[in-house]
Structure formats: C-alpha cells, structure tokens
Design a protein around this motif. Structure first.
Motif, mmCIF file in Angstrom:
data_model
loop_
_atom_site.group_PDB
_atom_site.id
_atom_site.type_symbol
_atom_site.label_atom_id
_atom_site.label_comp_id
_atom_site.label_asym_id
_atom_site.label_seq_id
_atom_site.Cartn_x
_atom_site.Cartn_y
_atom_site.Cartn_z
ATOM 1 N N ALA A 270 0.829 -1.208 0.000
ATOM 2 C CA ALA A 270 0.000 0.000 0.000
ATOM 3 C C ALA A 270 0.860 1.253 0.000
ATOM 4 O O ALA A 270 0.536 2.246 -0.661
ATOM 5 N N SER A 271 1.972 1.232 0.725
ATOM 6 C CA SER A 271 2.869 2.378 0.745
ATOM 7 C C SER A 271 3.515 2.579 -0.614
ATOM 8 O O SER A 271 3.646 3.717 -1.098
ATOM 9 N N TRP A 272 3.943 1.490 -1.244
ATOM 10 C CA TRP A 272 4.556 1.584 -2.574
ATOM 11 C C TRP A 272 3.569 2.129 -3.598
ATOM 12 O O TRP A 272 3.939 2.909 -4.479
ATOM 13 N N ALA A 273 2.304 1.757 -3.471
ATOM 14 C CA ALA A 273 1.287 2.221 -4.407
ATOM 15 C C ALA A 273 0.825 3.643 -4.124
ATOM 16 O O ALA A 273 0.118 4.236 -4.943
ATOM 17 N N GLY A 274 1.202 4.210 -2.968
ATOM 18 C CA GLY A 274 0.756 5.555 -2.623
ATOM 19 C C GLY A 274 -0.687 5.608 -2.190
ATOM 20 O O GLY A 274 -1.383 6.594 -2.449
ATOM 21 N N ARG A 292 1.264 10.097 -0.658
ATOM 22 C CA ARG A 292 2.335 10.524 -1.545
ATOM 23 C C ARG A 292 2.078 10.012 -2.949
ATOM 24 O O ARG A 292 1.171 9.205 -3.176
ATOM 25 N N LYS A 293 2.871 10.469 -3.880
ATOM 26 C CA LYS A 293 2.746 10.013 -5.256
ATOM 27 C C LYS A 293 3.288 8.588 -5.370
ATOM 28 O O LYS A 293 4.434 8.315 -5.023
ATOM 29 N N GLY A 294 2.470 7.698 -5.869
ATOM 30 C CA GLY A 294 2.895 6.320 -6.050
ATOM 31 C C GLY A 294 2.721 5.890 -7.492
ATOM 32 O O GLY A 294 2.942 6.670 -8.428
ATOM 33 N N ASN A 295 2.293 4.671 -7.678
ATOM 34 C CA ASN A 295 2.049 4.139 -9.014
ATOM 35 C C ASN A 295 0.703 4.668 -9.510
ATOM 36 O O ASN A 295 -0.355 4.231 -9.062
ATOM 37 N N ARG A 296 0.718 5.634 -10.415
ATOM 38 C CA ARG A 296 -0.516 6.295 -10.826
ATOM 39 C C ARG A 296 -1.421 5.367 -11.621
ATOM 40 O O ARG A 296 -2.648 5.517 -11.615
#
Length: 409
Positions: A270-274, A292-296
């Motif tokens: 979830a953190s990696w995906a933002g 934060r900005k993650g995998n849009r």
C-alpha cells in the motif's frame, strides 16, 4: 553515462575507476564487459525517468542490479556532478545503504506495456468523444441532451447521416432505434441546428479516429487475453473482489505481479502504491498526512474499482467502510480508504492463493466492538444523556441491546 567501480586497493583501502559510456546498445554491452573485467557482482543506478530501463535490462542478466530512488540517495547540496554522483552511489552500494526499487520480471513488464497503452487509448477515446460533443454544440445540435449515448447505434446513425448531407430533423429523428423512439419530438428539436459543411468535415474526421481507436483497443484486448493465459487463475481470484472486474484485475497483475514475496507485508504494498496516509510530524505537531505520489496506473484502477465497490454499492464491507470514513473525512478520502482496503485484499488473495470471502457490513463493528461502543456512548453524552451499559439477557429481544439510558437534561 558515467560509471564508477570500487575495488580493493593494491596496498589498502579502496580504488575507484571511473569511465564514461554512451547509451547505445553497443556502448552498454561495452559497459557490461568493463564491469565484468573488474569482477563486479552488484550494480546500483538511479531511476531517472525511463532512461534507466535500457541500462538495467542489459545488465540484469550478468549482475545483481539495484534500482535506487534518486531522492533517497541524494548527496549534500553543492556537490553535483556526474562523476561525483556515480562514485557516491558506488560507495553507498558497497556499504549496503541502497534500498532497491521494485522491478517486475519480464512477463509482467510486457503486461504493463499493454495495459498502460490500453489505458492511454481509452483516455484518448474519451477526449475525442468530448471533442465531438464540442463540435455538435457549436453547430447547435443538442443530441446529447436527449440520447444517453451519442455514439450508440441510434446516435451513430444520425451522425453518419449528418456528415453525408442530411439536415432534415424529421428524417434524422426517424433513425432512432429502441427506447429512443419514444423521444421523437425531443429528438426533432435537438437535431435542428446550423450544421454546416465545416462541421461535417470535423465530425467525419472525429468519427474515423474513434473507429480507429475502437479497433486498436479491441486488438489490444484480444492480445491481452492471450498474454494473460498464464495468469488466468490469479485474474479469477482478483475478480471475486467486489468492484474489481476483469480489466481491473489485469491492471493489478500488470502493476504488482503475482509474486507477493517482493512486498514483506500488505502495508508495504500500500505504501509503494501511494494509497496509505503519509507521516508528517514535527515537534509534536501532526501536519498534513496526504498520500504521496505512487504508481498512478495502479492507483487510478483502484480508485475506479472503489467508486464501484464502495460508493455505488449498498451492501458489503467496502460499502460500510466508505460510509464510515465519509462521515468524518469526506468523499475523496473515503474512496482512497476503500481503494486501500481493496489493495490489501488483493495482496492476501495472491499471497494465499485463495478467493475473496465477504466479511459482511458489520465486520468493523465485530472487530472493533469496544471502539464502536465508546463512540456510541460519546454521541449520547454530547446530547446531554448519561449512559449506563449492562449486558443484555440471552433471551432478551430488546432492540436496545441491553443499554439503559437515563435522561438527565
């Protein structure tokens, strides 16, 4: 591109060897041979746009490659040159201070290219549809006010007739099919406008482009079905999540893969995906905790799934979660919360190789019973009541569930 190799010195300490290479394939192969000549086993590089990809792909078969976030390995400001950067990265890698980014295997990377290209084409199709609507409005054609789908069977027949020179509203309205025929008087009014040859040319070009986009999207879907064959079981598991359809499941697999071992926990994913709240606290003050900005690409697909499985649904745990968060945090944050829950569910389904089991709308109340009771008591106390809780008898059918309320206003 500047590369630095750190090797043991001839007497003591470490030696640095720096060399500049081009970015063509021949130069990258020369880089690989140069690194191999020094006995290199690990290579670290910055993730700068898409420029790291050809370098990473050439070196990944020969070395253990670590892709680093440039923001996490930045030096002290004022010491910025390519030579100093590469030497700094090599030194960090030597001491194990570089945290690698997630780089999926080749099959997943190929799926990413296909699903992202499809999403881009669908977005372009939407933009072309909006441009078509703009031209019709300019010509005074109010077809969208009557027909729910301007590009449906009836709407497309009317648009083709307009581009071929038909201007009579009665003739155009008679092209309606199905339930739209019940709106013939409104259609005649909507199709009365100032449609000139200029508009006919623009509409014909827009329709031709939309037809082309439909063909390409259909070809992509057909090819994706073939490429997705090895992951059909994972797609079927993800498809059991409420709000997640086949297309969303394909995007999930293309973005995170099927091997959940690369993410230690669902929270890491979830953190990696933002899709989790950010941490911003200093001197005891909690500032904005926005995501934060993650995998849009992954975030966009999950937001769409959350809108379907949370805001539009009336039953289930996701719908209950949306309503619970929306009351005190608002619509947007509630949708992100549902998307986070869906991603966590997807992680466990892929990791445990199982299907989604609906926990029910009362899942939160059952899991956090004490918290729910506390909030209910606080609500009544704010309204001027004193609340005393007592366990209900087993045979009681009282809807108050054993709570005795004493009014003391």
């Amino acid at each position: 591109m500047v590369a630095c190799v750190r090797v043991p010195g001839r007497t003591s300490g470490r030696e640095q060897h720096v060399r500049t290479f081009g970015t063509t394939t021949a130069e990258l192969l020369a880089l690989r041979d140069w690194l191999g000549g020094y006995g290199v086993t690990h290579v670290a590089m910055e993730s700068t746009g898409v420029y790291w990809k050809p370098i990473f792909y050439v070196l990944e078969d020969a070395f253990t490659c670590v892709l680093a976030n440039a923001a996490q390995i930045a030096q002290v400001p004022g010491r910025k040159t390519d030579v100093k950067d590469c030497a700094w990265i090599a030194q960090l890698l030597e001491h194990g201070l570089v945290r690698g980014s997630f780089v999926p295997p080749v099959p997943i990377r190929e799926l990413r290219d296909l699903t992202r290209y499809r999403a881009a084409l669908i977005g372009e199709h939407t933009r072309e549809t909006n441009r078509l609507q703009k031209v019709l409005e300019d010509a005074g054609i109010k077809l969208a006010s009557v027909a729910s789908d301007v590009l449906g069977v009836s709407g497309r027949a009317m648009l083709d007739a307009l581009t071929q020179g038909t201007r009579d509203p009665d003739v155009l309205a008679d092209l309606a099919r199905g339930a739209l025929r019940r709106k013939l008087p409104a259609l005649r009014q909507a199709l009365t406008g100032r449609f000139r040859p200029h508009h006919a040319f623009l509409v014909s070009q827009l329709l031709a482009h939309l037809d082309y986009l439909d063909e390409v999207i259909e070809a992509l879907n057909t090819h994706l079905e073939e490429v997705m064959a090895p992951f059909a079981e994972a797609v079927s598991r993800l498809d059991t999540i409420p709000g997640v359809n086949k297309r969303t499941a394909e995007v999930l697999i293309a973005e995170i893969g099927v091997d959940m071992g690369v993410f230690p926990t669902a929270g890491h994913l979830a953190s990696w995906a933002g899709l989790c709240p950010g941490n911003n606290e200093s001197a005891g003050k909690h500032r904005s905790g926005k995501t934060r900005k993650g995998n849009r690409w992954l975030r966009g697909a999950l937001i769409q799934a959350a809108l379907a499985g949370g805001t539009r649904a009336t039953k289930g745990a996701f719908a209950a979660r949306y309503r619970r968060v929306m009351r005190h945090r608002g619509h947007k944050k509630a949708v992100v919360a549902v998307a986070h829950a869906m991603l966590v569910a997807a992680y466990h389904l892929l990791a445990r190789k199982t299907t989604y089991q609906e926990p029910g709308a009362d899942y939160y109340e059952r899991r956090h019973a004490e918290r729910v009771r506390h909030r209910a008591v606080q609500l009544l106390e704010r309204q001027g009541y004193r609340v005393t809780l007592a366990p209900a008898p087993e045979s009681s059918t009282d809807l108050a569930a054993g709570a005795s309320l004493f009014s003391e206003r």
